[in-house]
Design an enzyme around this catalytic site. Sequence first.
Site, PDB file in Angstrom:
ATOM      1  N   GLU A  84      43.575  91.020  56.831  1.00 13.71           N
ATOM      2  CA  GLU A  84      42.470  90.122  57.216  1.00 13.71           C
ATOM      3  C   GLU A  84      41.156  90.899  57.201  1.00 13.71           C
ATOM      4  O   GLU A  84      41.101  92.041  57.640  1.00 13.71           O
ATOM      5  CB  GLU A  84      42.716  89.569  58.625  1.00 13.71           C
ATOM      6  CG  GLU A  84      41.589  88.647  59.091  1.00 13.71           C
ATOM      7  CD  GLU A  84      41.882  88.006  60.433  1.00 13.71           C
ATOM      8  OE1 GLU A  84      42.889  87.286  60.537  1.00 13.71           O
ATOM      9  OE2 GLU A  84      41.096  88.241  61.367  1.00 13.71           O
ATOM     10  N   TYR A 136      36.267  82.974  59.518  1.00 14.19           N
ATOM     11  CA  TYR A 136      35.185  81.990  59.433  1.00 14.19           C
ATOM     12  C   TYR A 136      34.383  82.078  60.722  1.00 14.19           C
ATOM     13  O   TYR A 136      34.940  81.956  61.821  1.00 14.19           O
ATOM     14  CB  TYR A 136      35.816  80.603  59.293  1.00 14.19           C
ATOM     15  CG  TYR A 136      34.844  79.484  59.067  1.00 14.19           C
ATOM     16  CD1 TYR A 136      34.465  79.117  57.776  1.00 14.19           C
ATOM     17  CD2 TYR A 136      34.308  78.765  60.144  1.00 14.19           C
ATOM     18  CE1 TYR A 136      33.577  78.075  57.567  1.00 14.19           C
ATOM     19  CE2 TYR A 136      33.427  77.723  59.936  1.00 14.19           C
ATOM     20  CZ  TYR A 136      33.069  77.380  58.650  1.00 14.19           C
ATOM     21  OH  TYR A 136      32.193  76.340  58.447  1.00 14.19           O
ATOM     22  N   ALA A 179      32.534  80.520  63.303  1.00 13.41           N
ATOM     23  CA  ALA A 179      32.444  79.104  63.695  1.00 13.41           C
ATOM     24  C   ALA A 179      30.998  78.644  63.864  1.00 13.41           C
ATOM     25  O   ALA A 179      30.274  79.162  64.701  1.00 13.41           O
ATOM     26  CB  ALA A 179      33.212  78.881  64.992  1.00 13.41           C
ATOM     27  N   GLY A 183      38.844  76.762  66.437  1.00 14.11           N
ATOM     28  CA  GLY A 183      37.711  77.603  66.835  1.00 14.11           C
ATOM     29  C   GLY A 183      37.498  77.476  68.328  1.00 14.11           C
ATOM     30  O   GLY A 183      37.978  76.538  68.967  1.00 14.11           O
ATOM     31  N   ASP A 184      36.782  78.446  68.895  1.00 14.14           N
ATOM     32  CA  ASP A 184      36.451  78.388  70.332  1.00 14.14           C
ATOM     33  C   ASP A 184      35.306  77.410  70.531  1.00 14.14           C
ATOM     34  O   ASP A 184      34.375  77.367  69.718  1.00 14.14           O
ATOM     35  CB  ASP A 184      36.051  79.783  70.834  1.00 14.14           C
ATOM     36  CG  ASP A 184      37.256  80.722  70.856  1.00 14.14           C
ATOM     37  OD1 ASP A 184      38.379  80.234  71.136  1.00 14.14           O
ATOM     38  OD2 ASP A 184      37.075  81.919  70.584  1.00 14.14           O
ATOM     39  N   TYR A 193      50.147  81.849  69.314  1.00 19.56           N
ATOM     40  CA  TYR A 193      49.801  82.777  70.384  1.00 19.56           C
ATOM     41  C   TYR A 193      51.048  83.204  71.160  1.00 19.56           C
ATOM     42  O   TYR A 193      51.489  82.498  72.080  1.00 19.56           O
ATOM     43  CB  TYR A 193      48.783  82.097  71.331  1.00 19.56           C
ATOM     44  CG  TYR A 193      47.556  81.641  70.572  1.00 19.56           C
ATOM     45  CD1 TYR A 193      46.436  82.456  70.473  1.00 19.56           C
ATOM     46  CD2 TYR A 193      47.553  80.424  69.877  1.00 19.56           C
ATOM     47  CE1 TYR A 193      45.329  82.064  69.718  1.00 19.56           C
ATOM     48  CE2 TYR A 193      46.455  80.029  69.121  1.00 19.56           C
ATOM     49  CZ  TYR A 193      45.350  80.856  69.048  1.00 19.56           C
ATOM     50  OH  TYR A 193      44.264  80.475  68.302  1.00 19.56           O
ATOM     51  N   LYS A 206      51.185  70.827  65.447  1.00 17.60           N
ATOM     52  CA  LYS A 206      50.434  71.381  64.299  1.00 17.60           C
ATOM     53  C   LYS A 206      51.372  71.552  63.100  1.00 17.60           C
ATOM     54  O   LYS A 206      50.988  71.272  61.972  1.00 17.60           O
ATOM     55  CB  LYS A 206      49.807  72.714  64.736  1.00 17.60           C
ATOM     56  CG  LYS A 206      48.792  73.264  63.809  1.00 17.60           C
ATOM     57  CD  LYS A 206      47.753  74.152  64.500  1.00 17.60           C
ATOM     58  CE  LYS A 206      48.293  75.358  65.221  1.00 17.60           C
ATOM     59  NZ  LYS A 206      47.226  76.171  65.816  1.00 17.60           N
ATOM     60  N   GLN A 213      36.901  99.531  70.177  1.00 15.83           N
ATOM     61  CA  GLN A 213      37.854  98.499  69.736  1.00 15.83           C
ATOM     62  C   GLN A 213      38.789  98.096  70.871  1.00 15.83           C
ATOM     63  O   GLN A 213      39.164  96.938  70.975  1.00 15.83           O
ATOM     64  CB  GLN A 213      38.683  99.009  68.568  1.00 15.83           C
ATOM     65  CG  GLN A 213      38.067  98.666  67.238  1.00 15.83           C
ATOM     66  CD  GLN A 213      38.964  99.119  66.099  1.00 15.83           C
ATOM     67  OE1 GLN A 213      40.093  99.547  66.307  1.00 15.83           O
ATOM     68  NE2 GLN A 213      38.443  99.039  64.909  1.00 15.83           N
TER      69      GLN A 213
HETATM   70  P1  FAD Z   1      44.553  74.536  68.431  1.00 17.14           P
HETATM   71  O1  FAD Z   1      45.798  74.678  67.681  1.00 17.14           O
HETATM   72  O2  FAD Z   1      43.834  73.232  68.344  1.00 17.14           O
HETATM   73  O3  FAD Z   1      44.872  74.853  69.966  1.00 17.14           O
HETATM   74  C1  FAD Z   1      43.808  74.999  70.914  1.00 17.14           C
HETATM   75  C2  FAD Z   1      44.321  74.655  72.313  1.00 17.14           C
HETATM   76  O4  FAD Z   1      44.564  73.239  72.389  1.00 17.14           O
HETATM   77  C3  FAD Z   1      45.650  75.325  72.665  1.00 17.14           C
HETATM   78  O5  FAD Z   1      45.624  75.657  74.031  1.00 17.14           O
HETATM   79  C4  FAD Z   1      46.685  74.238  72.390  1.00 17.14           C
HETATM   80  O6  FAD Z   1      47.864  74.373  73.172  1.00 17.14           O
HETATM   81  C5  FAD Z   1      45.906  72.980  72.764  1.00 17.14           C
HETATM   82  N1  FAD Z   1      46.346  71.783  72.031  1.00 17.14           N
HETATM   83  C6  FAD Z   1      46.572  71.680  70.712  1.00 17.14           C
HETATM   84  N2  FAD Z   1      46.937  70.421  70.381  1.00 17.14           N
HETATM   85  C7  FAD Z   1      46.943  69.704  71.536  1.00 17.14           C
HETATM   86  C8  FAD Z   1      47.233  68.345  71.858  1.00 17.14           C
HETATM   87  N3  FAD Z   1      47.591  67.458  70.919  1.00 17.14           N
HETATM   88  N4  FAD Z   1      47.127  67.957  73.167  1.00 17.14           N
HETATM   89  C9  FAD Z   1      46.755  68.861  74.129  1.00 17.14           C
HETATM   90  N5  FAD Z   1      46.454  70.151  73.871  1.00 17.14           N
HETATM   91  C10 FAD Z   1      46.551  70.583  72.595  1.00 17.14           C
HETATM   92  N6  FAD Z   1      38.277  81.803  65.377  1.00 17.14           N
HETATM   93  C11 FAD Z   1      37.184  81.689  64.571  1.00 17.14           C
HETATM   94  O7  FAD Z   1      36.115  81.245  65.043  1.00 17.14           O
HETATM   95  N7  FAD Z   1      37.223  82.055  63.238  1.00 17.14           N
HETATM   96  C12 FAD Z   1      38.359  82.541  62.664  1.00 17.14           C
HETATM   97  O8  FAD Z   1      38.377  82.850  61.475  1.00 17.14           O
HETATM   98  C13 FAD Z   1      39.538  82.666  63.484  1.00 17.14           C
HETATM   99  N8  FAD Z   1      40.690  83.148  62.961  1.00 17.14           N
HETATM  100  C14 FAD Z   1      41.818  83.224  63.758  1.00 17.14           C
HETATM  101  C15 FAD Z   1      43.019  83.692  63.196  1.00 17.14           C
HETATM  102  C16 FAD Z   1      44.171  83.804  63.977  1.00 17.14           C
HETATM  103  C17 FAD Z   1      45.466  84.289  63.347  1.00 17.14           C
HETATM  104  C18 FAD Z   1      44.134  83.445  65.353  1.00 17.14           C
HETATM  105  C19 FAD Z   1      45.364  83.589  66.214  1.00 17.14           C
HETATM  106  C20 FAD Z   1      42.936  82.973  65.919  1.00 17.14           C
HETATM  107  C21 FAD Z   1      41.776  82.853  65.138  1.00 17.14           C
HETATM  108  N9  FAD Z   1      40.573  82.380  65.662  1.00 17.14           N
HETATM  109  C22 FAD Z   1      39.444  82.272  64.869  1.00 17.14           C
HETATM  110  C23 FAD Z   1      40.466  82.003  67.098  1.00 17.14           C
HETATM  111  C24 FAD Z   1      40.778  80.496  67.337  1.00 17.14           C
HETATM  112  O9  FAD Z   1      39.819  79.702  66.668  1.00 17.14           O
HETATM  113  C25 FAD Z   1      40.731  80.233  68.852  1.00 17.14           C
HETATM  114  O10 FAD Z   1      41.802  80.883  69.484  1.00 17.14           O
HETATM  115  C26 FAD Z   1      40.659  78.772  69.274  1.00 17.14           C
HETATM  116  O11 FAD Z   1      40.377  78.707  70.674  1.00 17.14           O
HETATM  117  C27 FAD Z   1      41.949  77.962  69.051  1.00 17.14           C
HETATM  118  O12 FAD Z   1      42.124  77.679  67.731  1.00 17.14           O
HETATM  119  P2  FAD Z   1      43.516  77.028  67.241  1.00 17.14           P
HETATM  120  O13 FAD Z   1      43.333  76.744  65.825  1.00 17.14           O
HETATM  121  O14 FAD Z   1      44.656  77.843  67.690  1.00 17.14           O
HETATM  122  O15 FAD Z   1      43.460  75.633  68.092  1.00 17.14           O
END
Ligand code: FAD
Length: 291
Positions: A17, A49, A51, A108-109, A145, A165, A212
């Site tokens: 990555e 990416y 955000a 994304g956060d 996670y 998902k 880091q």
């Molecule tokens: P989701 O899968 O939507 O989950 C987010 C939260 O919502 C979780 O707590 C989940 O349990 C909950 N949830 C999901 N679906 C539901 C539902 N139907 N009902 C109720 N709750 C639900 N961030 C960036 O900005 N840019 C990046 O490039 C980036 N790359 C990443 C790569 C990896 C491998 C990882 C592990 C993280 C990365 N992140 C990145 C961080 C990520 O965007 C954050 O952790 C973000 O808060 C959650 O993204 P997600 O896609 O896991 O969200």
Amino acid sequence: MYINEIFHSKKPVLSFEVFPPKKTENLNKVKATVAELSSINIDYMSVTYGAGGSTSKLTPEIAGYMHNDLGVTALSHLTCVSLTRPQVKSMLSDLKDRGVRNILALRGDIPDGAEFPLPDGYRYASELTADIKRFGGFCVGGACYPECHPDSDNIDKDIDNLKRKVDAGADFLVTQMFFDNNAFYDFRDRCVKKGIHVPITAGLMPLTSANQVERMCVLSGGASMPSAFTKILSKNIDNPEALRQAGIAYVINQIFELVSNDVDGIHIYTMNNPDTAKRIVTAVDGLFDFK
Ligand code: FAD
């Protein structure tokens, strides 16, 4: 090439990555780093990416560069937290035009104080995953996670959401970084019990500097560290070369153990550092069947 085809053709899969530059003027520097990383034996490379930021257009640019100029299978991250559905469609068309065929679909956060979800936007990554699958022509990955997403009350609920998902179309999963392999094994077992059967690749971060270590604690949402690791870190906190060697040796050990326990893939968070990546892969590439 679609990444799910790679997972079907070999085990384990090895990937890197990288992240795009914060400033457009540094694009060529990052491209040079990506080119250097592409000379190492790997199966695919991903680019993160930023955000909502103004540099988010650099992600498809770098993914296209990997695919078209370097001949590397590219995985473009895409976060939907600040995008509307029409904006996502135009991102997908752009990626397709560049020949990129793999997307890591992320929420994304949520930025402090931001309107969320946007009208005609997304609440969860599963909704983005479903939209990308409807659009067609992409293999889609999702984040997971092993030590629970920070917004979730507990790991059980988090994995129930992860299953949504996967049901929406995620073809494979990439884990948040972890330092304790037992956390990964436990998570993988729980996923199987909940009916998640797509490949899960293990995200590993070599910690090679005191900075880091601090940043990791923020980025990972508090990944736990085995005591052997924290001891070696605290002993060497003022010795940069020893810390670097310890961080690299630790990841190499993690990889040997994960591969012997049948991991689907290893995804190295390179922090755009080809030297560290080379040192790790040189020590383990015999385990990855590069023909
Ligand atoms: P989701 O899968 O939507 O989950 C987010 C939260 O919502 C979780 O707590 C989940 O349990 C909950 N949830 C999901 N679906 C539901 C539902 N139907 N009902 C109720 N709750 C639900 N961030 C960036 O900005 N840019 C990046 O490039 C980036 N790359 C990443 C790569 C990896 C491998 C990882 C592990 C993280 C990365 N992140 C990145 C961080 C990520 O965007 C954050 O952790 C973000 O808060 C959650 O993204 P997600 O896609 O896991 O969200």
